[in-house]
Design a protein around this motif. Structure first.
Motif, mmCIF file in Angstrom:
data_model
loop_
_atom_site.group_PDB
_atom_site.id
_atom_site.type_symbol
_atom_site.label_atom_id
_atom_site.label_comp_id
_atom_site.label_asym_id
_atom_site.label_seq_id
_atom_site.Cartn_x
_atom_site.Cartn_y
_atom_site.Cartn_z
ATOM 1 N N VAL A 9 2.123 5.604 -4.464
ATOM 2 C CA VAL A 9 1.687 4.299 -4.955
ATOM 3 C C VAL A 9 1.547 4.361 -6.472
ATOM 4 O O VAL A 9 0.922 5.284 -7.004
ATOM 5 N N VAL A 10 2.133 3.386 -7.150
ATOM 6 C CA VAL A 10 1.986 3.234 -8.591
ATOM 7 C C VAL A 10 1.436 1.831 -8.821
ATOM 8 O O VAL A 10 1.913 0.866 -8.222
ATOM 9 N N SER A 11 0.434 1.728 -9.685
ATOM 10 C CA SER A 11 -0.174 0.419 -9.932
ATOM 11 C C SER A 11 -0.404 0.217 -11.419
ATOM 12 O O SER A 11 -0.456 1.176 -12.189
ATOM 13 N N TRP A 12 -0.543 -1.062 -11.787
ATOM 14 C CA TRP A 12 -0.842 -1.390 -13.175
ATOM 15 C C TRP A 12 -1.569 -2.721 -13.223
ATOM 16 O O TRP A 12 -1.353 -3.602 -12.397
ATOM 17 N N ASP A 13 -2.463 -2.832 -14.197
ATOM 18 C CA ASP A 13 -3.199 -4.066 -14.465
ATOM 19 C C ASP A 13 -3.379 -4.159 -15.967
ATOM 20 O O ASP A 13 -4.286 -3.556 -16.538
ATOM 21 N N THR B 68 11.055 0.654 -0.776
ATOM 22 C CA THR B 68 10.121 0.492 -1.881
ATOM 23 C C THR B 68 9.638 -0.945 -1.820
ATOM 24 O O THR B 68 10.435 -1.874 -1.667
ATOM 25 N N VAL B 69 8.320 -1.105 -1.911
ATOM 26 C CA VAL B 69 7.685 -2.415 -1.791
ATOM 27 C C VAL B 69 6.964 -2.715 -3.099
ATOM 28 O O VAL B 69 6.206 -1.873 -3.600
ATOM 29 N N LEU B 70 7.185 -3.917 -3.626
ATOM 30 C CA LEU B 70 6.547 -4.342 -4.870
ATOM 31 C C LEU B 70 5.809 -5.649 -4.632
ATOM 32 O O LEU B 70 6.384 -6.617 -4.127
ATOM 33 N N VAL B 71 4.528 -5.667 -5.006
ATOM 34 C CA VAL B 71 3.743 -6.896 -5.053
ATOM 35 C C VAL B 71 3.286 -7.019 -6.494
ATOM 36 O O VAL B 71 2.727 -6.063 -7.050
ATOM 37 N N GLU B 72 3.564 -8.162 -7.122
ATOM 38 C CA GLU B 72 3.238 -8.295 -8.537
ATOM 39 C C GLU B 72 2.715 -9.680 -8.842
ATOM 40 O O GLU B 72 2.882 -10.604 -8.053
ATOM 41 N N ASP B 73 2.073 -9.798 -10.011
ATOM 42 C CA ASP B 73 1.481 -11.062 -10.433
ATOM 43 C C ASP B 73 1.384 -11.061 -11.952
ATOM 44 O O ASP B 73 1.307 -9.998 -12.576
ATOM 45 N N LEU C 293 0.069 -8.974 -16.640
ATOM 46 C CA LEU C 293 0.848 -8.329 -15.584
ATOM 47 C C LEU C 293 0.009 -7.378 -14.744
ATOM 48 O O LEU C 293 -0.739 -6.550 -15.269
ATOM 49 N N ARG C 294 0.154 -7.537 -13.423
ATOM 50 C CA ARG C 294 -0.487 -6.644 -12.454
ATOM 51 C C ARG C 294 0.535 -6.377 -11.364
ATOM 52 O O ARG C 294 1.358 -7.240 -11.038
ATOM 53 N N GLY C 295 0.474 -5.206 -10.792
ATOM 54 C CA GLY C 295 1.387 -4.929 -9.707
ATOM 55 C C GLY C 295 1.088 -3.626 -8.997
ATOM 56 O O GLY C 295 0.372 -2.761 -9.515
#
Length: 154
Positions: free
Chosen positions: A142-146, A70-75, A82-84
């Motif tokens: 893929v799961v994403s959020w902004d 599982t790979v997570l890129v977040e900011d 929060l974004r990721g």
């Protein structure tokens, strides 16, 4: 419309976010069954991410046993920023020296700061490639959020 739907990134937004991201947190399963999480530099290649690691590293050992991560890129510093992107991935281990060197060169170009530094790093890459394996992460989910899409409201 649900909040979850409102904050989901489009595929184009995911691609752009991964292109601007710098560090991915990669989770593999260790020999004791627990997650092993490490930060890695990466290079986006279409829908995949590529990187390298020492062939004797724990993550390489884990991936030889179970080629999934599982790979997570977040900011983001605060909740409303929060974004990721979290991706469940199948992982290919690349052991061909030339291919590993190409991955190393891509990493140096991306993180070296400028072409001069990347060119100077060529010798480093050539010396490192025999000790390393390439890792190609291909997302299966893929799961994403902004949260910025909510405009500060919750």
């Amino acid at each position: 419309m649900s909040r979850r739907t409102q904050i989901r990134m489009t595929p184009e937004e995911v691609t752009a976010f991964l292109a601007e991201g710098r560090v991915a947190s990669v989770a593999t399963i260790g020999p004791n069954g627990r997650p092993h999480v490490v930060p890695l530099w990466y290079v986006p290649r279409g829908s995949t991410l590529v990187t390298w690691t020492y062939g004797s590293s724990q993550k390489a050992k884990n991936l030889r046993r179970l080629a999934q991560a599982t790979v997570l890129v977040e900011d983001g510093e605060s909740y409303e920023e929060l974004r990721g992107v979290s991706m469940e991935c199948d992982v290919e281990l690349v052991e061909d020296g030339e291919q590993v060197a190409l991955i190393g060169t891509e990493l140096m170009r991306r993180y070296g700061g400028n072409q001069e530094v990347a060119t100077a790093a060529t010798q480093f890459v050539r010396l490192q490639a025999p000790k390393r394996v390439g890792l190609v992460y291909t997302p299966t989910d893929v799961v994403s959020w902004d949260h910025r899409k909510l405009g500060g409201t919750y």
